[in-house]
Motif scaffolding. Structure first.
Motif, PDB file in Angstrom:
ATOM      1  N   GLU A 183      -1.447   1.917   9.173  1.00 21.56           N
ATOM      2  CA  GLU A 183      -1.964   0.938   9.470  1.00 21.56           C
ATOM      3  C   GLU A 183      -1.142  -0.022  10.488  1.00 21.56           C
ATOM      4  O   GLU A 183      -1.539  -0.876  11.393  1.00 21.56           O
ATOM      5  CB  GLU A 183      -2.272   0.076   8.145  1.00 21.56           C
ATOM      6  CG  GLU A 183      -3.200   0.440   7.203  1.00 21.56           C
ATOM      7  CD  GLU A 183      -3.358  -0.444   5.819  1.00 21.56           C
ATOM      8  OE1 GLU A 183      -2.373  -1.223   5.833  1.00 21.56           O
ATOM      9  OE2 GLU A 183      -4.233  -0.222   5.136  1.00 21.56           O
TER      10      GLU A 183
ATOM     11  N   ARG B 180       6.330   7.612   9.403  1.00 20.60           N
ATOM     12  CA  ARG B 180       6.952   7.299   7.829  1.00 20.60           C
ATOM     13  C   ARG B 180       8.364   7.143   7.844  1.00 20.60           C
ATOM     14  O   ARG B 180       9.014   6.499   6.747  1.00 20.60           O
ATOM     15  CB  ARG B 180       6.538   8.579   7.014  1.00 20.60           C
ATOM     16  CG  ARG B 180       5.001   8.602   6.834  1.00 20.60           C
ATOM     17  CD  ARG B 180       4.511   9.653   6.008  1.00 20.60           C
ATOM     18  NE  ARG B 180       4.932   9.386   4.653  1.00 20.60           N
ATOM     19  CZ  ARG B 180       4.250  10.448   3.777  1.00 20.60           C
ATOM     20  NH1 ARG B 180       3.648  11.587   4.122  1.00 20.60           N
ATOM     21  NH2 ARG B 180       4.816  10.043   2.355  1.00 20.60           N
TER      22      ARG B 180
ATOM     23  N   PRO C 178       0.736  -1.197  -0.070  1.00 23.87           N
ATOM     24  CA  PRO C 178      -0.103   0.011  -0.111  1.00 23.87           C
ATOM     25  C   PRO C 178       0.751   1.325   0.068  1.00 23.87           C
ATOM     26  O   PRO C 178       1.946   1.109   0.290  1.00 23.87           O
ATOM     27  CB  PRO C 178      -0.804  -0.027   1.467  1.00 23.87           C
ATOM     28  CG  PRO C 178      -0.684  -1.515   1.705  1.00 23.87           C
ATOM     29  CD  PRO C 178       0.661  -1.981   1.151  1.00 23.87           C
TER      30      PRO C 178
ATOM     31  N   GLN D 222       2.336   6.125   3.362  1.00 26.60           N
ATOM     32  CA  GLN D 222       1.443   6.848   4.373  1.00 26.60           C
ATOM     33  C   GLN D 222       0.379   5.810   4.987  1.00 26.60           C
ATOM     34  O   GLN D 222       0.442   5.750   6.268  1.00 26.60           O
ATOM     35  CB  GLN D 222       0.834   8.191   3.837  1.00 26.60           C
ATOM     36  CG  GLN D 222       0.161   9.038   5.053  1.00 26.60           C
ATOM     37  CD  GLN D 222      -0.170  10.326   4.675  1.00 26.60           C
ATOM     38  OE1 GLN D 222      -0.111  10.436   3.431  1.00 26.60           O
ATOM     39  NE2 GLN D 222      -0.848  11.221   5.548  1.00 26.60           N
ATOM     40  N   GLN D 223      -0.016   5.170   4.129  1.00 29.69           N
ATOM     41  CA  GLN D 223      -1.287   4.105   4.473  1.00 29.69           C
ATOM     42  C   GLN D 223      -0.848   2.871   5.131  1.00 29.69           C
ATOM     43  O   GLN D 223      -1.217   2.682   6.348  1.00 29.69           O
ATOM     44  CB  GLN D 223      -2.062   3.545   3.137  1.00 29.69           C
ATOM     45  CG  GLN D 223      -3.155   2.714   3.588  1.00 29.69           C
ATOM     46  CD  GLN D 223      -3.829   2.131   2.216  1.00 29.69           C
ATOM     47  OE1 GLN D 223      -3.868   2.524   1.140  1.00 29.69           O
ATOM     48  NE2 GLN D 223      -4.378   0.984   2.310  1.00 29.69           N
TER      49      GLN D 223
END
Length: 230
Positions: free
Chosen positions: A35, A40, A27, A30-31
């Protein structure tokens, strides 16, 4: 354990669980960071480390993907690591080869195809033709063993032994340079391995390979204290 190591473990867990299978695209950074509850920066460091270990690959302009996770890929760094080892480790590697290669050669005798046997024979013939050329002789020596182990159909075993051979090859070259009789003995030992493979005799193939590797190990033990590869 550092925070980066923990981040690496989190991503590895996704791969090991199958949530991110081979070939899957990760993904967006950032996602995924959100999660997994990571910053980051930690995510970037973890991805970099997993790229180096060939678990992940970055495709420019496309994203980050899980690699094929095949043994040839994940274990290919062993040879590079082995090259950094020094001293008595050369003997330890030869011992490892003695433990694995004879058994692998016996297995190859039960699985080798006609085409694979022909490849082994081709390198044996090349060794005979290069008996006065140490570098070329050892090049085909390594290729002979590579072809034999490939005939097992076991990619993990083949990759492990190839990594070890990257170090022991230099020792065989050195041996040929300082021992006038090494080429003759090498040819005889390889001929015995080939004949056992051709006969499909696993026990004989294993014994012939054990004799060959043991001869190298005994010679190294007797000469390693002299000037030679570190």
């Amino acid at each position: 354990m550092s925070l980066t190591d923990k981040a690496i473990d989190r991503i590895r867990e996704l791969v090991q669980s199958g949530e991110l299978p081979p070939g899957a695209k990760l993904p967006p950074e950032q996602q995924l960071a959100a999660e997994l509850g990571l910053s980051r920066n930690l995510m970037r460091e973890a991805v970099k480390a997993l790229v180096v270990s060939r678990v992940l690959e970055i495709r420019r302009g496309d994203g980050t993907y899980v690699t094929s996770l095949e043994p040839e890929l994940l274990l290919s760094g062993i040879g590079s690591a082995v090259e950094l080892l020094r001293g008595d480790t050369l003997l330890e590697l030869t011992e490892v080869r003695r433990l694995f290669e004879p058994v692998a050669t016996g297995l190859a005798a039960t699985r080798i195809s006609a085409a694979e046997l022909a490849e082994v024979e081709r390198h044996l013939e090349a060794m005979r033709a290069a008996c006065d050329d140490v570098e070329r002789l050892n090049e085909h020596d390594a290729a002979f063993h590579r072809a034999v182990i490939a005939a097992t159909g076991n990619a993990t075993l083949a990759t492990l032994l190839e990594g070890i051979a990257s170090r022991t090859l230099r020792a065989r070259v050195w041996r040929g340079l300082v021992d006038d009789h090494a080429a003759d003995r090498t040819l005889v030992e390889h001929e015995a391995i080939y004949q056992a493979l051709a006969a499909g005799d696993a026990g004989l193939a294993q014994a012939a390979a054990l004799m060959h590797v043991s001869t190298t190990e005994q010679w190294l033990r007797a000469h390693l204290d002299r000037d030679g590869p570190s």
